[in-house]
Design a protein around this motif. Structure first.
Motif, PDB file in Angstrom:
ATOM      1  N   ASP A 162      32.493  37.838  33.377  1.00  0.00           N
ATOM      2  CA  ASP A 162      33.084  37.901  32.131  1.00  0.00           C
ATOM      3  C   ASP A 162      34.274  38.873  32.076  1.00  0.00           C
ATOM      4  O   ASP A 162      35.375  38.901  31.532  1.00  0.00           O
ATOM      5  N   ALA A 163      33.587  40.111  32.535  1.00  0.00           N
ATOM      6  CA  ALA A 163      34.399  41.393  32.334  1.00  0.00           C
ATOM      7  C   ALA A 163      35.644  41.295  33.146  1.00  0.00           C
ATOM      8  O   ALA A 163      36.720  41.827  32.752  1.00  0.00           O
ATOM      9  N   THR A 164      35.694  40.788  34.321  1.00  0.00           N
ATOM     10  CA  THR A 164      36.558  40.407  35.291  1.00  0.00           C
ATOM     11  C   THR A 164      37.688  39.661  34.706  1.00  0.00           C
ATOM     12  O   THR A 164      39.010  39.958  34.501  1.00  0.00           O
ATOM     13  N   LEU A 165      37.123  38.412  33.924  1.00  0.00           N
ATOM     14  CA  LEU A 165      38.210  37.727  33.319  1.00  0.00           C
ATOM     15  C   LEU A 165      38.936  38.477  32.195  1.00  0.00           C
ATOM     16  O   LEU A 165      40.291  38.343  31.988  1.00  0.00           O
ATOM     17  N   GLU A 166      38.256  39.416  31.540  1.00  0.00           N
ATOM     18  CA  GLU A 166      38.896  40.248  30.437  1.00  0.00           C
ATOM     19  C   GLU A 166      39.816  41.154  31.032  1.00  0.00           C
ATOM     20  O   GLU A 166      41.020  41.179  30.471  1.00  0.00           O
ATOM     21  N   ARG A 167      39.456  41.858  32.059  1.00  0.00           N
ATOM     22  CA  ARG A 167      40.355  42.765  32.830  1.00  0.00           C
ATOM     23  C   ARG A 167      41.657  41.949  33.457  1.00  0.00           C
ATOM     24  O   ARG A 167      42.709  42.413  33.327  1.00  0.00           O
ATOM     25  N   ALA A 178      42.882  39.597  32.120  1.00  0.00           N
ATOM     26  CA  ALA A 178      43.805  39.122  30.883  1.00  0.00           C
ATOM     27  C   ALA A 178      44.846  40.473  30.677  1.00  0.00           C
ATOM     28  O   ALA A 178      45.824  40.221  30.081  1.00  0.00           O
ATOM     29  N   GLN A 179      44.355  41.642  31.106  1.00  0.00           N
ATOM     30  CA  GLN A 179      44.980  42.771  30.740  1.00  0.00           C
ATOM     31  C   GLN A 179      45.673  43.210  31.946  1.00  0.00           C
ATOM     32  O   GLN A 179      46.177  44.256  32.202  1.00  0.00           O
ATOM     33  N   ARG A 194      41.778  27.936  34.763  1.00  0.00           N
ATOM     34  CA  ARG A 194      40.669  28.077  33.607  1.00  0.00           C
ATOM     35  C   ARG A 194      39.918  26.727  33.542  1.00  0.00           C
ATOM     36  O   ARG A 194      38.682  26.836  33.272  1.00  0.00           O
ATOM     37  N   THR A 204      27.931  38.863  33.669  1.00  0.00           N
ATOM     38  CA  THR A 204      28.640  39.744  32.758  1.00  0.00           C
ATOM     39  C   THR A 204      29.775  40.574  33.541  1.00  0.00           C
ATOM     40  O   THR A 204      31.022  40.549  32.672  1.00  0.00           O
ATOM     41  N   GLY A 239      42.771  43.386  36.541  1.00  0.00           N
ATOM     42  CA  GLY A 239      41.874  43.046  37.561  1.00  0.00           C
ATOM     43  C   GLY A 239      41.602  43.592  38.789  1.00  0.00           C
ATOM     44  O   GLY A 239      42.518  44.227  39.280  1.00  0.00           O
ATOM     45  N   GLU A 291      46.918  36.547  35.279  1.00  0.00           N
ATOM     46  CA  GLU A 291      46.007  35.899  34.532  1.00  0.00           C
ATOM     47  C   GLU A 291      45.821  34.425  35.295  1.00  0.00           C
ATOM     48  O   GLU A 291      46.735  34.226  35.930  1.00  0.00           O
TER      49      GLU A 291
END
Ligand SMILES: Nc1nc2c(ncn2[C@@H]2O[C@H](COP(=O)(O)OP(=O)(O)OP(=O)(O)O)[C@@H](O)[C@H]2O)c(=O)[nH]1
Length: 600
Positions: A270-275, A277-278, A220, A267, A281, A214
């Motif tokens: 942002d999706a990469t940031l979410e991935r 977090a999980q 960040r 988009t 990535g 992360e």
């Protein structure tokens, strides 16, 4: 046309005045043309310089893009094991080529005022950053220290900051030199910065992606700052693009940026940031592959802005050239116009005016030897006023010629009257009046010499008239006058002073000379005269001679009276003879004796 020396002053002054006015007009026109010409040449040169600077600016934007672009494969390589990175090598070559092109263009552009110092700093910083990257690539993925990796990436970003300093300097120069292209130049810079920050945004994820973790709190924070800057740049761009929502070329290009980068790119980000977090990535390479192409419309917008600035400059360039051509054409036309005007002025006004002045001066001097008027004058190619002057002048010339003619006739008439007044109308010999004048004149010019006056009268002339008629008497008188003229050496020294009475005078040295002349005349007149229809006719004449005293004033009447007395004596003594008037012979003889004694 005659020139009248001393009176030529006025025409000369007029000539000089016209020449001075023409010279002054030409001088002012020349100075004005030179100023405008210099201004236009400077303008053309300035536009050339601006074009050079814009070219350097464009190359600098392209170079900064290459350095940014080099970070894409660099990030990918840093997140992959092994040191083999062909795409990174290719990107580095492209960066080197663009930097070299920029350096060449900048060194050829003297007005850019960029020294080798700026390029040396950029290149040295780039080399050091690359060396760090290479050192890291020799390590295994596990050996690569994330902190060190972040520093390496920051160093590459530092190179771009150095380049942006150069771009800012060039951009400010351009805005100052050509405010007309300030807007596209600024927008190109904003687009370049947007591209750079978008790239940096991607770079911020590299370390976390490479290590499949992360984002850390500072990372960040950095991403948030970059996103803020990106949003700011986007707003600035949108505000500066005219009708950004409209259909213009720039609006369309900005629309593509909004759709592709701010739409798809963001988009994906942002999706990469979410991935991440999980912890799912993508690899840095996968991320770069998907994210980097979404920045292409930003570069396209930047290129569009530099193209617009260039085309605007081309317009300026063309306008400057047209002004220059216009100035040259206008100057030539003006000079031609002035020259033609001068010739016309000279031919149509000045020359005829000077001609008129000469003619008027000629008129005052009664000069009638005028040359005929020039053909142009006959064609009537002059202004109405000039033609009126010419007509008046011709009229004056005619009047003068007529008046000169009349005066000459009058003078001739007077001279003729004068002659007639002093001439005997029957014989043409001088009359008594003329004789008296000439006798006086001869006395004055004699230099003290004796003057002899011989007076003679035809004997029994009345009988001739009575026997043959008055007409025959006249004819005889005329022939007698002719004979006198042919006999005498100086016919002007004779005259008819009465009906058949004549006189002759002459300067003589001694009395005998006078008597000899009287005798000569007597015998000449004694020769018969041939009268038409009446045959020959012989006459005799009686002579009386009178002498003036030496150095004595001539008293005409006294002399005539004495000659008349001698003539009377001759008549009384039987006619056809010569008699000397009472002359002081003893005084004359004693003077002669005195002179003879002196000579001995
Ligand atoms: N034909 C002619 N005769 C003239 C002219 N003038 C004078 N007579 C004449 O000349 C004559 C002069 O005459 P007298 O004075 O008597 O003299 P004379 O007859 O010549 O005689 P002596 O002089 O004494 O010898 C007059 O008959 C005049 O009429 C003239 O112009 N023409």
């Amino acid at each position: 046309m005659q020139h009248h020396g001393g009176n030529g002053a006025a025409p000369q002054v007029l000539n000089q005045l016209v020449n001075a006015v023409v010279a002054a007009v030409l001088l002012v026109a020349a100075v004005f043309a030179a100023l405008v010409f210099t201004w236009s040449v400077q303008r053309v040169r300035a536009v050339h310089e601006i074009e050079d600077q814009l070219q350097v600016y464009r190359l600098a934007l392209s170079a900064v893009e290459q350095v940014s672009a080099e970070r894409g494969p660099m990030n990918a390589a840093l997140g992959r094991p092994g040191q083999f990175a062909p795409t990174l090598d290719a990107a580095r070559r492209k960066t080197d080529i663009s930097l070299e092109a920029l350096r060449r263009a900048a060194s050829a552009c003297s007005s850019c005022q960029l020294g080798p110092y700026e390029f040396a700093a950029i290149e040295s910083e780039l080399q050091q950053a690359r060396t760090q990257v290479q050192a890291m690539l020799t390590q295994t993925l596990a050996q690569r220290d994330p902190g060190q990796m972040a520093l390496t990436i920051e160093r590459m970003i530092g190179v771009v900051d150095l380049e942006f300093r150069l771009i800012d300097q060039l951009g400010q120069n351009l805005q100052r030199l050509a405010p007309e292209i300030a807007a596209p130049v600024t927008r190109a810079r904003l687009a370049a910065r947007l591209r750079e920050n978008a790239g940096r945004l991607g770079s911020r994820l590299t370390v976390a992606l490479a290590t499949q973790r992360e984002l850390s709190a500072p990372e960040r924070q950095g991403v948030a700052e970059l996103l803020g800057r990106i949003r700011q740049l986007c707003e600035l761009l949108q505000a500066s693009i005219p009708a950004a929502q409209g259909q213009g070329e720039e609006a369309r290009a900005f629309g593509r940026v909004a759709d592709i980068y701010f739409g798809q790119g963001m988009t994906y980000f942002d999706a990469t940031l979410e991935r991440m977090a999980q912890r799912r990535g993508p690899t840095p390479a996968e991320f770069a592959e998907a994210y980097v192409p979404t920045m292409a419309p930003i570069v396209a917008l930047r290129d569009l802005e530099t193209r617009l600035a260039q085309s605007h400059l081309s317009g300026l360039h063309d306008r400057a050239w047209w002004v220059l051509v216009g100035v040259v054409v206008a100057t030539l036309s003006l000079t031609m116009l002035l020259a033609v005007g001068l010739v016309m002025l000279n031919r149509r006004l000045l020359s005829p005016l000077l001609d008129t002045v000469h003619r008027l001066i000629g008129l005052t001097q009664e000069d009638t030897t005028f040359t005929p008027l020039a053909p142009a004058q006959r064609r009537g190619g002059y202004a109405r006023e000039l033609r009126t002057i010419f007509a008046a002048l011709r009229h004056l010339e005619d009047l003068l010629q007529r008046s000169i003619h009349v005066r000459r006739e009058r003078d001739a008439l007077i001279a003729r009257l004068h002659v007639l007044a002093g001439t005997d109308h029957l014989t043409g010999l001088p009359n008594r009046r003329t004789f008296e004048q000439r006798l006086q004149q001869a006395g004055a010019e004699s230099g003290g010499q004796m003057l002899a006056l011989i007076m003679f009268d035809i004997d029994h002339f009345k009988q001739i008239n009575d026997q043959h008629g008055h007409e025959v008497g006249d004819q005889l008188l005329r022939q007698l006058a002719d004979r006198l003229r042919s006999t005498l050496h100086r016919p002007d020294q004779t005259a008819r002073i009465g009906g058949e009475e004549f006189v002759v005078f002459r300067a003589v040295a001694r009395p005998a000379e006078a008597m000899a002349l009287a005798e000569q005349l007597r015998s000449a007149l004694g020769r018969p005269f041939s009268i038409p229809d009446h045959g020959t006719m012989a006459v005799t004449a009686s002579f009386g001679v009178a002498l003036t005293r030496q150095n004595a004033k001539v008293h005409t009447h006294e002399l005539l009276r004495r000659a008349d007395q001698a003539l009377y004596r001759a008549k009384r003594a039987g006619r056809n003879r010569c008699e000397m008037a009472d002359f002081d012979v003893s005084a004359y003889t004693s003077r002669l004796e005195g002179e003879t004694a002196r000579l001995q």
